[in-house]
Write a protein that holds these residues in place. Structure first.
Motif, PDB file in Angstrom:
ATOM      1  N   UNK B 217       0.901  -1.117  -0.045  1.00  0.00           N
ATOM      2  CA  UNK B 217      -0.011   0.098   0.052  1.00  0.00           C
ATOM      3  C   UNK B 217       0.988   1.046  -0.116  1.00  0.00           C
ATOM      4  N   UNK B 218       0.267   2.434  -0.025  1.00  0.00           N
ATOM      5  CA  UNK B 218       0.906   3.712  -0.131  1.00  0.00           C
ATOM      6  C   UNK B 218       1.678   3.938   1.248  1.00  0.00           C
ATOM      7  N   UNK B 219       1.197   3.497   2.256  1.00  0.00           N
ATOM      8  CA  UNK B 219       1.780   3.417   3.669  1.00  0.00           C
ATOM      9  C   UNK B 219       3.171   2.543   3.542  1.00  0.00           C
ATOM     10  N   UNK B 220       2.646   1.454   3.344  1.00  0.00           N
ATOM     11  CA  UNK B 220       3.864   0.136   3.114  1.00  0.00           C
ATOM     12  C   UNK B 220       4.873   0.810   2.300  1.00  0.00           C
ATOM     13  N   UNK B 221       4.788   1.648   1.343  1.00  0.00           N
ATOM     14  CA  UNK B 221       5.919   2.465   0.556  1.00  0.00           C
ATOM     15  C   UNK B 221       6.423   3.214   1.461  1.00  0.00           C
ATOM     16  N   UNK B 222       5.621   4.180   1.878  1.00  0.00           N
ATOM     17  CA  UNK B 222       6.337   5.514   2.387  1.00  0.00           C
ATOM     18  C   UNK B 222       6.928   5.243   3.904  1.00  0.00           C
ATOM     19  N   UNK B 223       6.545   4.331   4.527  1.00  0.00           N
ATOM     20  CA  UNK B 223       7.119   4.056   6.055  1.00  0.00           C
ATOM     21  C   UNK B 223       8.529   3.674   5.669  1.00  0.00           C
ATOM     22  N   UNK B 224       8.762   2.533   4.902  1.00  0.00           N
ATOM     23  CA  UNK B 224      10.382   2.110   4.649  1.00  0.00           C
ATOM     24  C   UNK B 224      11.138   3.353   4.067  1.00  0.00           C
ATOM     25  N   UNK B 225      10.518   4.093   3.108  1.00  0.00           N
ATOM     26  CA  UNK B 225      11.229   5.305   2.682  1.00  0.00           C
ATOM     27  C   UNK B 225      11.331   6.364   3.670  1.00  0.00           C
ATOM     28  N   UNK B 226      10.611   6.469   4.690  1.00  0.00           N
ATOM     29  CA  UNK B 226      11.053   7.420   5.732  1.00  0.00           C
ATOM     30  C   UNK B 226      12.238   6.913   6.636  1.00  0.00           C
ATOM     31  N   UNK B 227      11.940   5.664   6.871  1.00  0.00           N
ATOM     32  CA  UNK B 227      12.972   5.125   7.611  1.00  0.00           C
ATOM     33  C   UNK B 227      14.185   4.909   7.208  1.00  0.00           C
ATOM     34  N   UNK B 267      -2.303  -8.157 -16.156  1.00  0.00           N
ATOM     35  CA  UNK B 267      -1.640  -6.868 -15.032  1.00  0.00           C
ATOM     36  C   UNK B 267      -0.826  -7.721 -13.982  1.00  0.00           C
ATOM     37  N   UNK B 268       0.147  -6.776 -13.419  1.00  0.00           N
ATOM     38  CA  UNK B 268       0.853  -7.415 -12.609  1.00  0.00           C
ATOM     39  C   UNK B 268       0.542  -7.014 -10.902  1.00  0.00           C
ATOM     40  N   UNK B 269       0.555  -8.264 -10.106  1.00  0.00           N
ATOM     41  CA  UNK B 269      -0.155  -7.912  -8.667  1.00  0.00           C
ATOM     42  C   UNK B 269       0.519  -6.959  -7.844  1.00  0.00           C
ATOM     43  N   UNK B 270       1.783  -6.570  -8.179  1.00  0.00           N
ATOM     44  CA  UNK B 270       2.442  -5.608  -7.026  1.00  0.00           C
ATOM     45  C   UNK B 270       3.000  -4.436  -7.624  1.00  0.00           C
ATOM     46  N   UNK B 271       2.729  -3.316  -6.766  1.00  0.00           N
ATOM     47  CA  UNK B 271       3.396  -2.102  -7.109  1.00  0.00           C
ATOM     48  C   UNK B 271       4.973  -2.014  -6.561  1.00  0.00           C
ATOM     49  N   UNK B 272       5.259  -2.470  -5.446  1.00  0.00           N
ATOM     50  CA  UNK B 272       6.543  -2.261  -4.514  1.00  0.00           C
ATOM     51  C   UNK B 272       7.387  -3.244  -4.326  1.00  0.00           C
ATOM     52  N   UNK B 273       7.924  -4.105  -5.361  1.00  0.00           N
ATOM     53  CA  UNK B 273       9.085  -4.653  -5.017  1.00  0.00           C
ATOM     54  C   UNK B 273      10.329  -3.814  -4.782  1.00  0.00           C
ATOM     55  N   UNK B 274      11.541  -4.318  -4.327  1.00  0.00           N
ATOM     56  CA  UNK B 274      12.409  -3.569  -4.135  1.00  0.00           C
ATOM     57  C   UNK B 274      12.939  -2.679  -5.421  1.00  0.00           C
ATOM     58  N   UNK B 275      12.736  -3.229  -6.644  1.00  0.00           N
ATOM     59  CA  UNK B 275      13.252  -2.645  -7.550  1.00  0.00           C
ATOM     60  C   UNK B 275      12.461  -1.142  -8.144  1.00  0.00           C
ATOM     61  N   UNK B 276      11.105  -1.142  -7.318  1.00  0.00           N
ATOM     62  CA  UNK B 276      10.374   0.162  -7.554  1.00  0.00           C
ATOM     63  C   UNK B 276      11.169   1.141  -6.750  1.00  0.00           C
ATOM     64  N   UNK B 277      11.546   0.808  -5.460  1.00  0.00           N
ATOM     65  CA  UNK B 277      12.255   1.976  -4.614  1.00  0.00           C
ATOM     66  C   UNK B 277      13.656   2.267  -5.197  1.00  0.00           C
ATOM     67  N   UNK B 278      14.504   1.195  -5.873  1.00  0.00           N
ATOM     68  CA  UNK B 278      15.597   1.327  -6.326  1.00  0.00           C
ATOM     69  C   UNK B 278      15.664   2.369  -7.562  1.00  0.00           C
ATOM     70  N   UNK B 279      14.655   2.102  -8.524  1.00  0.00           N
ATOM     71  CA  UNK B 279      14.691   2.861  -9.831  1.00  0.00           C
ATOM     72  C   UNK B 279      13.926   4.009  -9.758  1.00  0.00           C
ATOM     73  N   UNK B 280      12.844   4.102  -9.004  1.00  0.00           N
ATOM     74  CA  UNK B 280      12.258   5.421  -9.124  1.00  0.00           C
ATOM     75  C   UNK B 280      12.287   6.316  -8.047  1.00  0.00           C
ATOM     76  N   UNK B 281      12.903   5.749  -6.786  1.00  0.00           N
ATOM     77  CA  UNK B 281      12.969   6.659  -5.573  1.00  0.00           C
ATOM     78  C   UNK B 281      14.397   6.797  -5.231  1.00  0.00           C
ATOM     79  N   UNK B 282      15.376   5.807  -5.113  1.00  0.00           N
ATOM     80  CA  UNK B 282      16.496   6.004  -4.877  1.00  0.00           C
ATOM     81  C   UNK B 282      17.548   6.341  -5.920  1.00  0.00           C
TER      82      UNK B 282
END
Lengths: 101, 427
Positions: B217-227, B267-282
């Protein structure tokens, strides 16, 4: 002098390694430096290094790394954060010298 | 202010960091990491099977016809990642107890295999259903691996081994040492899977389902990003701590997404594998510091920022930003910490919803994290050019938010440098 660096993946410390090498060259000190990941550290530290330096961002693993270094009788200390930059060569070399004397 | 920072460091980030260093968590982390090269290489065959080219090109037609064959290397690596992870976790956990790591790895693989029952197929023989050896099976893998190695350790501690006469060579002794723990684990798993006919994968799957949903979920993404940025603000490697807890979940998402593509789902089931963080955020490293590096290159006035900007640009392109974090420094710097925490929260929210709305494909291919972000994002989404646009937009956002803070900080540096100069000239 043989210096072993350890950071999370062995990547970022590779950059810092160059800073130390340059500074050592400038001051005419012969050094051999290598950067490894925390997983590799335990094995590598046994290979006759003079000092082991732990990157500041993995300081939460310092105790474990220190134990491994102690096992090989290699002095092991944290790198001061101000030294952990591409411009931190002088700080690093000073630290290494302190640890070996 | 300093007292507050000191308080946070000693009371919050320090203790949490120590939890992440707990033995079993550490073994899981190192075990999962040891399997990543297999996942990276294996997932590459997904690109070959579904090339990012128009459908009527020869290569696309060839791939379509041979998709099952092209995917065999994927099926034997990423598709059964839990098997590799069981070996890695068992190895590392046993090693941390200073017992034979190979025995720990082997007993773990056995325990995992015992959670799935082979099926007899006429003309083929016995067949293992592979699905549960993939990302789906990761939670069961962690559970049975830990139990198996703990039994191994218990037997070793209590000296529950078969004693052999002294003339037996030591190399033989080692293989006899593990007899009793292997028998116990095998018996236990037989009871579970065969006698009680329990499907551990279904049971655990149900138990962790809420967690799997929450982490995506969006919080499932934002919490690790913040931490992650929170830990870095104190100079502690955020991903290595947060990842210790979250990485298994991230690999489940990646495995499920890859499997959805491999089996031809739209359709793919998930938005937020580690690759999402790696390529779009970090982008440029934790804290999305690529924008900050651009600020330094374009707008630095102080001598220090000018020099630093030039030295950190190359590693930043490859997502290595410790030189930025410790160089500027961002660590314990009350000005620079603010954008460092804010930027990733904003780019994460944007990227999340852009992906949810279908403007960019979810990621499902793992490529080495040291690739430049536009290339990584393109490959990781299976060749979606829109991913490159999202990366560029995120870099721009990062640049714009960092800029005022950087200017404020850089002006201070200029003042300091001027003071030092005037001191030097008067001396």
């Amino acid at each position: 002098m043989r210096v072993l660096f350890v950071c999370s993946a062995g990547m970022s410390s590779a950059i810092v390694v160059n800073a130390l090498k340059k500074e050592a060259e400038k001051q005419g000190v012969a050094v051999e430096v290598k950067a490894v990941s925390t997983q590799e550290f335990g094995e590598e530290v046994k290979n006759g290094w003079d000092v082991a330096m732990v990157a500041p961002q993995v300081r939460h693993r310092f105790n474990q790394l220190k134990q491994e270094a102690d096992g090989a009788s290699v002095p092991c200390e944290l790198i001061p954060p101000q030294g952990y930059t591409p411009l931190g060569g002088p700080i690093l070399l000073k630290k290494v010298k302190e640890m070996t004397t | 202010m300093n007292g507050f920072i000191d308080f946070l460091d000693r009371r919050l980030s320090g203790p949490i960091a120590r939890i992440a260093e707990q033995r079993h968590l550490r073994a899981i982390r190192d075990g999962v990491i040891s399997a990543l090269p297999f996942i990276i290489v294996g997932s590459f065959f997904l690109i070959i099977a579904f090339p990012p080219f128009p459908e009527d090109w020869a290569i696309s037609l060839w791939a379509k016809e041979n998709v099952a064959k092209i995917l065999i290397p994927y099926r034997m690596t990423m598709f059964i990642m839990s098997l590799y992870i069981a070996f890695g976790v068992g190895y590392n956990l046993a090693k941390s107890y200073k017992i034979d790591p190979l025995a720990g790895a082997q007993i773990s693989v056995m325990a995992l295999l015992m959670t799935i029952a082979p099926k007899a197929i006429p003309d083929v023989g016995f067949v293992l259903p592979m699905g549960n050896l993939g990302g789906q099976g990761l939670f069961v893998t962690m559970l049975v691996t830990i139990i198996a190695v703990e039994i191994l350790r218990f037997c070793k501690q209590r000296n529950l081994t078969i004693r052999l006469p002294e003339q037996v060579p030591p190399s033989l002794l080692r293989s006899f040492e593990a007899l009793i723990p292997i028998a116990i684990v095998l018996l236990l798993m037989t009871l579970v899977t065969v006698v009680f006919n329990l499907d551990l994968h279904a049971l655990i799957g149900k138990a962790v389902a809420p967690l799997v949903t929450a982490g995506d979920s969006i919080f499932g993404v934002l919490i690790p990003v913040f931490l992650i940025t929170f830990f870095w603000a104190f100079g502690i490697h955020g991903v290595s701590i947060v990842g210790t807890i979250a990485r298994p979940l991230w690999e489940v998402y990646l495995g499920n997404n890859a499997e959805a593509v491999a089996s031809g789902q739209a359709t793919l089931p998930h938005i937020a594998p580690e690759t999402f963080y790696q390529w779009f955020i970090w982008i440029g490293g934790s804290g999305a510091t690529m924008g900050l590096v651009l600020c330094m290159l374009l707008f630095a006035k102080s001598r220090y920022s000018k020099t630093l900007g030039k030295t950190v640009v190359t590693p930043s392109i490859f997502n290595i930003n410790e030189p930025v974090i410790f160089g500027i420094p961002i660590v314990l710097n009350p000005i620079m910490v603010i954008p460092f925490v804010i930027v990733p929260l904003i780019t994460a929210t944007l990227s999340y919803y852009v992906t949810v709305l279908g403007f960019v494909n979810p990621t499902y291919i793992k490529v080495p994290w040291t690739l430049p972000a536009p290339i990584g994002a393109y490959l990781s989404t299976g060749g979606d050019w829109r991913a490159i646009i999202l990366v560029v937009v995120n870099i721009l956002i990062s640049f714009l938010i960092y800029l005022p803070f950087f200017k404020m900080y850089d002006n201070r540096l200029v003042e300091q440098e001027n003071e030092e100069n005037s001191v030097e000239t008067t001396v």
